[in-house]
Design a protein around this motif. Structure first.
Motif, mmCIF file in Angstrom:
data_model
loop_
_atom_site.group_PDB
_atom_site.id
_atom_site.type_symbol
_atom_site.label_atom_id
_atom_site.label_comp_id
_atom_site.label_asym_id
_atom_site.label_seq_id
_atom_site.Cartn_x
_atom_site.Cartn_y
_atom_site.Cartn_z
ATOM 1 N N ASN A 230 0.783 -1.239 0.000
ATOM 2 C CA ASN A 230 0.000 0.000 0.000
ATOM 3 C C ASN A 230 0.814 1.288 0.000
ATOM 4 O O ASN A 230 0.312 2.321 -0.414
ATOM 5 N N LEU B 218 6.885 2.734 -0.328
ATOM 6 C CA LEU B 218 8.228 3.067 0.148
ATOM 7 C C LEU B 218 9.303 2.204 -0.502
ATOM 8 O O LEU B 218 10.445 2.616 -0.662
ATOM 9 N N PHE C 120 9.396 7.264 -3.402
ATOM 10 C CA PHE C 120 8.649 8.324 -4.075
ATOM 11 C C PHE C 120 9.435 8.841 -5.285
ATOM 12 O O PHE C 120 8.901 8.976 -6.390
ATOM 13 N N LEU D 52 1.266 9.098 -8.975
ATOM 14 C CA LEU D 52 2.010 8.985 -7.710
ATOM 15 C C LEU D 52 1.140 8.490 -6.554
ATOM 16 O O LEU D 52 1.601 8.417 -5.415
ATOM 17 N N ALA D 53 -0.103 8.121 -6.852
ATOM 18 C CA ALA D 53 -1.058 7.810 -5.768
ATOM 19 C C ALA D 53 -0.597 6.653 -4.887
ATOM 20 O O ALA D 53 -0.947 6.575 -3.713
ATOM 21 N N ASN E 31 2.239 6.151 -3.653
ATOM 22 C CA ASN E 31 3.301 6.528 -2.718
ATOM 23 C C ASN E 31 2.708 7.378 -1.592
ATOM 24 O O ASN E 31 2.381 8.548 -1.783
ATOM 25 N N LEU E 32 2.583 6.770 -0.423
ATOM 26 C CA LEU E 32 2.004 7.488 0.717
ATOM 27 C C LEU E 32 3.053 8.379 1.379
ATOM 28 O O LEU E 32 4.254 8.132 1.299
ATOM 29 N N CYS E 33 2.553 9.424 2.045
ATOM 30 C CA CYS E 33 3.408 10.295 2.858
ATOM 31 C C CYS E 33 2.535 10.767 4.002
ATOM 32 O O CYS E 33 1.382 11.118 3.792
#
Lengths: 770, 149
Positions: free
Chosen positions: B42, B45, B102, B125-126, B128-130
């Protein structure tokens, strides 16, 4: 100002961003033992027997530890100044397990595969007990979560252990009942805020080894190195002087790493085996075996006259601390004493209630620390009061809110009979600017956007603090190196916020230099003077003030030293950052020359300039925010989209505009997640359902549209260059402002977070039926 | 089992378990830029390139990398620094833990999309969580980097 209030880039940015090995696991020694934890499958149980023989016999297994192998001294993992308000209610491993995921055994092996295999070979026989799962029925429950008699508290926090009450609080001023009785309009509603997960990208982790002197060295992704040292000392029963804690770069914290959730496990392995050990929590353990935000229920009663003058605010609260009491009493009280002062015109205010133990994962510190919960209830009630009075909610706030120069007896720093004075606030300007930026006049309360969609706007205000008054302490050392550059030593813990950088900016401003001349070395308990750590919105204010003092001390020493070298009186020279020059223009020495003569040139100076500064605040100056949400609600599905979120902030002087802006944007988005979908949920057996990113949704970039940030700076007289904090206050306004916007759009008042499509749609259906 | 992989243009022989994921293998062999942030594919990273395509190394069995070209950010320092400078200039670097993955996606996007819109960038880019930045600062930085600001 040349350094402060400038958009300076983070000093570690290029290297963290491009993948340099600077985080805990990158620094671990290659042959460290892998530590794994066997966990309870039951919400509440007693270990009848535990057989580790087969696991220990497995080749490659170094040790298997159970409750029989750990000191029988209870401690808290909460990172707080001693004496901690959190109860000492846990053992490293206990015969009683109190939530699904509670630690049963520690396994250390040469690699992960062996450790996992060994875990399967441990046989545990449990006596299953009836768990306490519903926090609204915890008080007086037949099961007692902490029945043990060796639990300790450092001072009275209102604990009633046999009734599952971990802590309680009762604060206020005036006669609330009398004022409510005399109020023409009274709002009475109950609000629920959910448990929220921190969901920082780097999961919890630490590695440990013995150093050249046989001392325990702990490298940890932590916000609290000095507290970790003290916690380990008590838990492991070894002297603090035998422990060193180092914090490398951290991959996010948000308060989660203000609790020492993991360090004790590899540490005890290293002490037992003499070998290096490493524990890395996976995402599931990070979600389900650490801490979350305290879920709370807050009943608000608020009374006013017909003109909108608030007479009384009463908040009756209940908080769920889960199986252990980390931060239980402080998060709870903060929900009152950092919300009630907002409405200073109220004649009477009260905040009262209990924190209860349940058999769920412990709650802990999370950005906002109770204020987020308190503000959702308080601000939602204010919005409803405005509705009842048929008054603009902004006007109701402007009429009643605290203003610069006013005093309030609940405001941090108050003493009996001597209420603290609010020395800085531009909250009035924040509201005015926010209304302009969101287009309040045109859009309030709603705009039909055609078809089945409708847009509404809503608002909320909030405050927080800057450090903990009378408790937080920071010391900073600055030394002048031999070529005229400086080293700044601080044990504040930059977790990505950029606090190392802003401390360098402050030092550079005083020393009239640039941040490339300042090496910032942080968070090593052997080398650096004490700092409580980075939490409670303390670093800018508390460590910042200590930095200024140290830099001023260094400046004085440079001037005195140069004056002596040049044989000129101290008051006849001036320092401009690059050189010390005699006022009559006859003599001058560059900072490089001064530094060299002190240290290198045949040891002429016979000394090195080392400056120190310490600070602890008598008050905790609140930053303020006015937050405005514009949402679009789909009337067919109940889905809420945040079209625009406007936050106008008074954090005093903005030390670094671009880093402050990102703090605001990041905090708002975390708040939007809490408002709309983030929710830690459990099964009816007490097992966490939301232990991964499939089940626990944090905002992704497609969920976020427009975020508008503006600053309306006051000048805080006790702050470093006039600054207050920013880190936490930013998360508080989205839940109540979005709830308000949804109400204004479709007339549904959601009082239980998160505001899911189901709740909105059901609200609309029920309203239609009625 | 023993496999041969080309990592960052160098042929490496790796000993891998049958059920081992590429993220763990790469870290074991010293490619520390590759981070593990979840176990469910999900967070993004762990993104590396497999034959130039951004790929989640936590959801790729190491054995499937046999004979393939794997690229981590260690091999793209010049290009990565170029993106990083825009992120840092915006203040959107923050904790940096999600950044290597990312940036691998951003660099792939630059090759793939011409003059993308905001929506196209967000969509690419969805994965890649931040948790630090709230994304809008990253978007400002990436648009400037792509010259579409």
């Amino acid at each position: 100002m040349k350094q402060v209030n400038q958009p300076i880039s983070k000093l570690d940015g290029l290297n963290t961003t491009t993948g340099k090995p600077v985080y805990t696991d990158d620094l671990a020694v290659a042959n460290a033992l892998v530590v794994k934890i066997l966990r309870s499958p039951h919400a509440y149980a007693k270990i009848k027997s535990i057989d580790t023989n087969k696991a220990e016999a497995l080749s490659g297994v170094e040790c298997v530890l159970t409750y029989k192998d750990v000191p029988n001294v209870r401690f808290t993992m909460a990172g707080q100044s001693y004496p901690e308000p959190s109860p000492y209610d846990r053992l490293i491993l206990d015969q009683v397990v109190r939530y699904v995921g509670d630690e049963v055994a520690i396994v250390a092996a040469i690699d992960e595969k062996t450790a996992l295999q060994a875990m399967k070979l441990i046989k545990v026989d449990y006596e299953i007990l009836e768990p306490v799962l519903d926090f609204e029925h915890a008080e007086g429950h037949a099961s007692v979560v902490h029945a043990e008699d060796n639990l300790e508290i450092n001072f009275d926090i209102g604990m009633d252990r046999m009734n599952n009450i971990a802590a309680s609080c009762d604060m206020g001023v005036g006669d609330v009942e009398k004022e409510l009785a005399e109020s023409a309009v009274v709002v009475e509603e109950t609000y629920y805020t959910q448990a929220q997960a921190h969901a920082m990208m780097e999961t919890y982790r630490a590695f440990t080894h013995l150093d050249h002197a046989g001392r325990l060295t702990v490298v940890s992704s932590t916000q609290i190195p000095f507290h970790v040292r003290r916690i380990l000392s008590r838990a492991l029963q070894i002297p603090k002087s035998n422990i060193k804690v180092v914090k490398p770069r951290i991959g996010g914290g948000f308060g989660g790493k203000q609790t020492a959730s993991v360090e004790v496990f590899p540490a005890i392995v290293t002490l037992k085996t003499g070998k290096a050990a490493k524990l890395i929590y996976d995402r599931k353990e990070t979600f389900s075996c650490t801490t979350s935000r305290h879920a709370m229920r807050i009943k608000v009663r608020m009374g006013a006259d017909l003109e909108g003058n608030i007479k009384a605010i009463d908040m009756a609260a209940l908080s769920d601390t889960g199986a252990y009491g980390e931060h239980c009493s402080t998060v709870f009280s903060v929900a009152g004493y950092k919300t009630l002062p907002l409405y200073n015109q109220a004649k009477a205010t009260r905040y009262k209630g209990n924190v209860v133990y349940t058999n769920k994962m412990p709650a802990g510190a999370l950005r906002g620390y109770g204020v987020t919960q308190g503000i959702f209830a308080m601000e939602s009630a204010i919005n409803q009061l405005a509705e009842k009075l048929q008054m603009d909610p902004a006007e109701l706030r402007e009429r009643n809110m605290i203003r610069e120069g006013e005093s309030n007896p609940i405001l941090s720093g108050s003493k009996p009979g001597k209420p603290a004075v609010l020395a800085s606030s531009t909250l009035d300007r924040c509201i005015a600017r926010g209304k302009e930026l969101i287009g309040w006049q045109e859009k309030y309360p709603r705009v039909e956007s055609g078809g089945h969609k409708v847009r509404g706007v809503g608002m909320a205000i909030t405050m927080q603090g800057s450090g903990i008054a009378g408790i937080d302490t920071a010391s900073v050392v600055i030394k002048l190196n031999e070529e005229g550059f400086y080293t700044l030593l601080s044990s504040s813990t930059d977790m990505g916020t950029g606090s190392d950088t802003i401390l360098a900016q402050m030092a550079a401003e005083v020393l009239e230099t640039t941040i490339d001349k300042i090496i910032v070395y942080t968070a090593d308990t052997d080398i650096i003077p004490y700092d409580t750590g980075s939490y409670a919105s303390s670093t800018t204010y508390v460590t910042g003030n200590a930095t200024i003092k140290a830099a001023e001390d260094m400046r004085r020493q440079i001037i005195e030293t140069a004056a002596t070298f040049m044989a000129v009186a101290v008051d006849e020279v001036e320092f401009n950052g690059k050189a010390v020059a005699a006022l009559d223009g006859t003599k001058s020495m560059t900072i490089d020359q001064i530094a060299e003569r002190l240290t290198m040139t045949m040891g002429e100076g016979k000394t090195q300039l080392i400056a120190t500064g310490s600070f602890g605040g008598d008050t905790s100056p609140p930053p303020f925010i006015a937050g405005f949400a514009e949402v679009e609600v789909d009337k067919l599905t109940g889905k809420v989209e945040v079209i625009d979120y406007v936050a106008v902030i008074d954090c005093g002087t903005v030390i670094n505009p671009k880093l402050a802006r990102i703090q605001v944007e990041g905090g708002l988005v975390q708040g939007i997640g809490m408002a709309l979908y983030e929710d830690v949920r459990y099964t009816d057996k007490g097992k966490m359902e939301t232990n991964n990113f499939m089940q626990y949704k944090i905002p992704c970039r497609e969920d976020i549209s427009k975020i508008t940030v503006a600053f309306e700076s006051s000048y805080e007289p006790t702050g470093p260059f006039g600054a207050k904090s920013i880190g936490e206050v930013v998360i508080n306004t989205p839940p109540p402002a979005i709830a308000h916007a949804v109400y204004n759009a479709v007339g549904v008042n959601v009082r239980s977070l998160p505001i899911t499509p189901e709740k909105v749609l059901l609200g609309m259906i029920n309203a239609d039926k009625a | 089992m023993r496999i041969e992989v080309i990592v960052n243009n160098r042929k490496i022989e790796m000993d891998v378990e049958n059920n081992e994921f590429l993220v763990d293998t790469l870290r074991r062999y010293g490619f520390n830029s590759v981070k593990r942030g979840c176990d469910t594919g999900n967070c993004g990273l762990c993104t590396v390139w497999v034959d130039e395509k951004p790929t989640l190394s936590c959801a790729t069995l190491a054995v499937r990398a046999a004979g393939r070209h794997i690229t981590t950010i260690e091999a793209l320092q010049t290009e990565a620094k170029e993106v990083a400078e825009f992120l840092v200039a915006e203040g959107a670097d923050q904790c940096g833990f999600c950044s290597p993955g990312f940036l691998m996606t951003v660099l792939a996007m630059k090759k793939e999309l011409q003059n993308p819109t905001d929506e196209e960038i967000k969509h690419y880019l969805a994965g890649n969580l931040c948790r630090c930045t709230g994304y809008v600062g990253q978007l400002r930085a990436i648009k400037k980097y792509l010259g579409v600001a």
